[in-house]
Design a protein around this motif. Structure first.
Motif, PDB file in Angstrom:
ATOM      1  N   GLY A  79       0.821  -1.209   0.000  1.00  0.00           N
ATOM      2  CA  GLY A  79       0.000   0.000   0.000  1.00  0.00           C
ATOM      3  C   GLY A  79       0.853   1.256   0.000  1.00  0.00           C
ATOM      4  O   GLY A  79       0.629   2.181  -0.782  1.00  0.00           O
ATOM      5  N   VAL A  80       1.858   1.296   0.885  1.00  0.00           N
ATOM      6  CA  VAL A  80       2.724   2.478   0.983  1.00  0.00           C
ATOM      7  C   VAL A  80       3.508   2.682  -0.305  1.00  0.00           C
ATOM      8  O   VAL A  80       3.642   3.803  -0.807  1.00  0.00           O
ATOM      9  CB  VAL A  80       3.675   2.361   2.197  1.00  0.00           C
ATOM     10  CG1 VAL A  80       4.633   3.535   2.225  1.00  0.00           C
ATOM     11  CG2 VAL A  80       2.876   2.292   3.478  1.00  0.00           C
ATOM     12  N   ILE A  81       4.010   1.573  -0.892  1.00  0.00           N
ATOM     13  CA  ILE A  81       4.763   1.694  -2.154  1.00  0.00           C
ATOM     14  C   ILE A  81       3.866   2.297  -3.223  1.00  0.00           C
ATOM     15  O   ILE A  81       4.250   3.249  -3.922  1.00  0.00           O
ATOM     16  CB  ILE A  81       5.295   0.314  -2.610  1.00  0.00           C
ATOM     17  CG1 ILE A  81       6.400  -0.154  -1.658  1.00  0.00           C
ATOM     18  CG2 ILE A  81       5.821   0.378  -4.027  1.00  0.00           C
ATOM     19  CD1 ILE A  81       6.914  -1.551  -1.958  1.00  0.00           C
ATOM     20  N   LEU A  82       2.658   1.739  -3.358  1.00  0.00           N
ATOM     21  CA  LEU A  82       1.716   2.255  -4.354  1.00  0.00           C
ATOM     22  C   LEU A  82       1.451   3.743  -4.124  1.00  0.00           C
ATOM     23  O   LEU A  82       1.501   4.548  -5.053  1.00  0.00           O
ATOM     24  CB  LEU A  82       0.405   1.478  -4.274  1.00  0.00           C
ATOM     25  CG  LEU A  82       0.209   0.430  -5.363  1.00  0.00           C
ATOM     26  CD1 LEU A  82      -1.158  -0.221  -5.230  1.00  0.00           C
ATOM     27  CD2 LEU A  82       0.341   1.082  -6.747  1.00  0.00           C
ATOM     28  N   THR A  83       1.178   4.108  -2.861  1.00  0.00           N
ATOM     29  CA  THR A  83       0.917   5.506  -2.532  1.00  0.00           C
ATOM     30  C   THR A  83       2.108   6.375  -2.935  1.00  0.00           C
ATOM     31  O   THR A  83       1.942   7.437  -3.547  1.00  0.00           O
ATOM     32  CB  THR A  83       0.679   5.664  -1.012  1.00  0.00           C
ATOM     33  OG1 THR A  83      -0.196   4.637  -0.582  1.00  0.00           O
ATOM     34  CG2 THR A  83       0.103   7.017  -0.695  1.00  0.00           C
ATOM     35  N   SER A  84       3.315   5.904  -2.588  1.00  0.00           N
ATOM     36  CA  SER A  84       4.502   6.712  -2.881  1.00  0.00           C
ATOM     37  C   SER A  84       4.642   6.923  -4.381  1.00  0.00           C
ATOM     38  O   SER A  84       4.994   8.013  -4.833  1.00  0.00           O
ATOM     39  CB  SER A  84       5.744   6.029  -2.320  1.00  0.00           C
ATOM     40  OG  SER A  84       6.202   5.009  -3.180  1.00  0.00           O
ATOM     41  N   TRP A  99       7.699  13.103   2.917  1.00  0.00           N
ATOM     42  CA  TRP A  99       8.539  12.923   4.101  1.00  0.00           C
ATOM     43  C   TRP A  99       8.038  11.766   4.960  1.00  0.00           C
ATOM     44  O   TRP A  99       8.825  10.961   5.463  1.00  0.00           O
ATOM     45  CB  TRP A  99       8.595  14.219   4.926  1.00  0.00           C
ATOM     46  CG  TRP A  99       9.706  15.097   4.446  1.00  0.00           C
ATOM     47  CD1 TRP A  99       9.588  16.293   3.825  1.00  0.00           C
ATOM     48  CD2 TRP A  99      11.107  14.819   4.537  1.00  0.00           C
ATOM     49  NE1 TRP A  99      10.829  16.786   3.504  1.00  0.00           N
ATOM     50  CE2 TRP A  99      11.784  15.900   3.932  1.00  0.00           C
ATOM     51  CE3 TRP A  99      11.858  13.758   5.065  1.00  0.00           C
ATOM     52  CZ2 TRP A  99      13.172  15.952   3.827  1.00  0.00           C
ATOM     53  CZ3 TRP A  99      13.239  13.810   4.971  1.00  0.00           C
ATOM     54  CH2 TRP A  99      13.889  14.893   4.348  1.00  0.00           C
ATOM     55  N   ILE A 100       6.722  11.665   5.100  1.00  0.00           N
ATOM     56  CA  ILE A 100       6.175  10.546   5.885  1.00  0.00           C
ATOM     57  C   ILE A 100       6.604   9.220   5.271  1.00  0.00           C
ATOM     58  O   ILE A 100       7.093   8.313   5.956  1.00  0.00           O
ATOM     59  CB  ILE A 100       4.631  10.638   5.947  1.00  0.00           C
ATOM     60  CG1 ILE A 100       4.226  11.866   6.767  1.00  0.00           C
ATOM     61  CG2 ILE A 100       4.031   9.373   6.542  1.00  0.00           C
ATOM     62  CD1 ILE A 100       2.741  12.158   6.727  1.00  0.00           C
ATOM     63  N   ILE A 101       6.456   9.134   3.949  1.00  0.00           N
ATOM     64  CA  ILE A 101       6.812   7.890   3.278  1.00  0.00           C
ATOM     65  C   ILE A 101       8.312   7.628   3.362  1.00  0.00           C
ATOM     66  O   ILE A 101       8.746   6.501   3.584  1.00  0.00           O
ATOM     67  CB  ILE A 101       6.330   7.932   1.813  1.00  0.00           C
ATOM     68  CG1 ILE A 101       4.820   7.728   1.803  1.00  0.00           C
ATOM     69  CG2 ILE A 101       7.016   6.875   0.979  1.00  0.00           C
ATOM     70  CD1 ILE A 101       4.173   8.105   0.506  1.00  0.00           C
ATOM     71  N   THR A 102       9.114   8.699   3.204  1.00  0.00           N
ATOM     72  CA  THR A 102      10.565   8.535   3.293  1.00  0.00           C
ATOM     73  C   THR A 102      10.947   7.990   4.659  1.00  0.00           C
ATOM     74  O   THR A 102      11.777   7.072   4.762  1.00  0.00           O
ATOM     75  CB  THR A 102      11.268   9.882   3.050  1.00  0.00           C
ATOM     76  OG1 THR A 102      10.956  10.330   1.741  1.00  0.00           O
ATOM     77  CG2 THR A 102      12.771   9.743   3.203  1.00  0.00           C
ATOM     78  N   ILE A 103      10.338   8.510   5.707  1.00  0.00           N
ATOM     79  CA  ILE A 103      10.668   8.024   7.051  1.00  0.00           C
ATOM     80  C   ILE A 103      10.235   6.573   7.213  1.00  0.00           C
ATOM     81  O   ILE A 103      10.978   5.736   7.731  1.00  0.00           O
ATOM     82  CB  ILE A 103      10.019   8.934   8.117  1.00  0.00           C
ATOM     83  CG1 ILE A 103      10.762  10.271   8.145  1.00  0.00           C
ATOM     84  CG2 ILE A 103      10.058   8.293   9.492  1.00  0.00           C
ATOM     85  CD1 ILE A 103       9.980  11.403   8.765  1.00  0.00           C
TER      86      ILE A 103
END
Lengths: 276, 276, 276, 276
Positions: free
Chosen positions: D36-41, D66-70
């Motif tokens: 999910g996070v990868i897709l969002t990013s 930034w949220i995703i990077t962290i």
């Protein structure tokens, strides 16, 4: 004199092994070097046609051209010397291609603009198909070739059908569309039909009248549908050769006469009648 | 009088053999000549539409047209005379095509601009399919036809499905894209859908809104995927006819126990060991 | 009162047979009329969007629209009345589509511009697929559907693979090509990738840098090659269902227990062990 | 000290199970969240390149980045800590991709313009292929992979053949067409040849001389025909793997006479009548 001749004969034999041999280490090395030089020569010819690149490195390209030309000339002469029937080679397809590959640079010394002929060197690339005879690929490429040969007849009929259809459809579209849509002559309309039937669709010519677009739609659906024909033919042939290979592998040899290829449920050898 | 009639009958019979026969030398020669003349006539019509060429050789083309027209007229009359049921021929598809091929030049004597009708001569090209009845191709083309006939039903369903999908998708794209991208009416949008579904892709009309492009992407993937359907159908049918042919060749029943399926080179029944 | 109810029940039953029945003459006739009206309605909506045509025949089209709307309204009401579970129909896909097909004209009385909604009437075309249940097509379409269902899983994996590849390739092309070639954002680049991978190739966006063209070439060859995957999947499934059907047809029933499907060389029934 | 180490070991083990495990509930949940996070990013990176959207929501996108990077940084560190051979992971393909996905935002603090590197995050999408190992898809994707691996050799030969043909045809078209039609250099001509052979057909470059159009027609028919080759290869391999699976399911030998090939529902050997 005798000694020179014998020395020359030894040289010829050795050269023959290097150039035409494929089973010796030196023969394989020569093939590899030759393929490398051919590829390089083609890349150089390509780069010469790229304006920006040619302006910058014109001198270097010319030098490389001459090195390759001399290599090709030597190779050509050695091929003639070392083969038993030189005339057969000279007038063979590869012989002519090999000759043409060497000529342009020599001609460019006397005439202007002949260096464009270096492009014909691209035909030497055909030698790269030799790689398919390499044991790693040969069984695969034999399989490929068999399936293609088996489907040749049907594919020719198919192309014949497509060409005649293209002429008829092209003629109709010429009448229907007229010059505004770009259908300026029947040959151009036929060209458009082939572009459409094969689903290439450049869009340099495209129908603009409703009737023309309706016919075009039919042609497209036809082209979309009949692509199934060559594909189906080749698929079936591949499946066929696969099956044949599978059958051969179901060996099941007879203990008495050694005949292979018995069905798995056979009780007697179909060749000598011995019980299996 | 009787003698003239009998002479006429002999002439009719001979003509019939030449024109309709395919097993005699003269019949084959006539077919060959006819195909040559048809091809020539089509090429002439093509060249007439190429402006540059027509301007240069207009006179020569007209002369050739007349020669061919007279040849076609003679052929048409001889076909009517030599056949037993002339009316059946006259009103058959080929009969009408043959007549139309002769008319335009005669009409051009009385009306201006009718020479454009020579284009219909292209339909005479259909006679070129006769070549497929030649023994060298016939087994192949029979095989082709069988597979196509067997898959006809499924392909019709497929085309039906594609047409309805095109109408629905076209209507949606008309609403989504609007007039800017070239989707000026629903018929045009349907035309675009067919261009896209069949992967032709002229690019004369292409979506410019993000939503339109997203839908277009779906249509393309759909078109790319469903090409598998006609191809799969035809492939399977080809494989089927191949298998059937293979089965027929393998029947070979044993005279003693009746077991079928012996290899063609089998000498003994694999089931009971009796000599075949 | 009782009599009216019973009369209404008879009416309901008769209507149900006409509308939902497919085995009676009146049911089939209704289906045919309905399909005809749907087709007509879709054609009218199409023609309304063609400017030239709409200007000329605007009044006539409006009248036809109202006739069809009233027909559809009656049909919708009768469907609700005659079915046993009206709510299930109303909220089914076809129920919603049928309702939407009637609404636009009524809405156009109160609001301006709602007649564009008539386009949704195109979804009623889906009812045309009912034709595939006709005995003449049903065996074929069942066969089609089985092969497609069997290959569904693999095709989904394939599309999944294609979508992810498109995102990655699109991102790369966005960086490589930049805005000059039309690759103005990653979504646009992904759109281009799909246009290229599926071999549609509009040409509205095309790479102009050498590196971009090189990557594009790879994408094209990839797209050209991987079309083989869905095609191969579906072909194999069709061949499979064909083979299964063929196996079933090799009936060979057992005389004792009636079990079918014995191999041609079987000596004993595989079900009851009786000698065949 | 000992206690802290043991606590850390437990933490490592637990983390390892969550991150690398696929059979536990927590492992599956982590996979799902990660995908999910990868897709969002990836979607965020996409939207950043859409000018209109970026202008409006620039601030929000940066925060999300930034949220995703962290999140990615934490994930990367936990992966290194919890695995037994961290170096092997760090220098693996996925290790490098995971690192690159975290860097751009940190770099953007020190350098201007490095945020474009976030695009490489798209490679993390490859992790989405992990889904194919899910039991629901695995048998299908194994089947797919087997057929593709089996046809790899032939497809490589085919691509090799296509590339060499493209170079030769491209060189010829460069000479024939010249610069007017857009064939400004041999590499460009080769690019055009690939565009045509694969039936993509952008139309950015298209032949304008009659000879060029004639050669182009041949190339198109060739491309249309040879698409049958990869398709045929893959179809045959799919059919093959299907058949093998079918054969394996049919072996079923008789315990008394050893005859193989009983149907799965057979109760008696069809050869000797013994109960199976």
């Amino acid at each position: 004199m005798q000694r020179i001749k014998s020395k020359f004969d030894t040289f010829r034999q050795k050269t023959n092994i290097v150039i035409y041999g494929t089973n010796t280490a030196s023969g394989r090395l020569f093939d590899l070097v030759l393929l490398g030089v051919i590829l390089t020569s083609v890349i150089i010819v390509m780069l010469e046609t790229v304006k920006g690149f040619d302006l910058k490195y014109h001198q270097e390209l010319i030098v490389l051209e001459w090195i390759i030309t001399i290599f090709f000339t030597l190779e050509y002469l050695l091929r003639i010397i070392s083969i038993n029937k030189p005339l057969k080679y000279i007038f063979s397809f590869y012989g002519v291609v090999d000759l043409i590959a060497t000529l342009p640079m020599y001609l460019s010394l006397f005439f202007v603009g002949t260096s464009v002929l270096t492009i014909f060197r691209a035909f030497r690339l055909l030698r790269l198909f030799k790689i398919l005879k390499h044991p790693q690929f040969s069984s695969q490429s034999v399989h490929l070739r068999e399936a293609l040969i088996a489907s040749k007849g049907k594919i020719l009929i198919f192309i014949y059908f497509m060409l005649i259809s293209s002429i008829i459809i092209g003629s109709i579209m010429y009448v229907v569309e007229g010059k505004e849509g770009g259908f300026t002559s029947i040959p151009i309309s036929i060209y458009w039909t082939i572009v459409t039937l094969t689903t290439v669709g450049y869009g340099d010519i495209s129908p603009i009248t409703p009737l023309g677009q309706a016919i075009a739609s039919l042609v497209m659906i036809m082209g979309y549908g009949i692509i199934a024909v060559p594909t189906g033919i080749v698929s079936a042939e591949f499946a066929n050769t696969n099956r044949k290979k599978a059958l051969v592998q179901r060996v099941n040899p007879c203990s008495s006469c050694g005949t292979e290829g018995h069905e798995s449920n056979a009780k007697y050898c179909f060749h000598c009648g011995t019980e299996l």
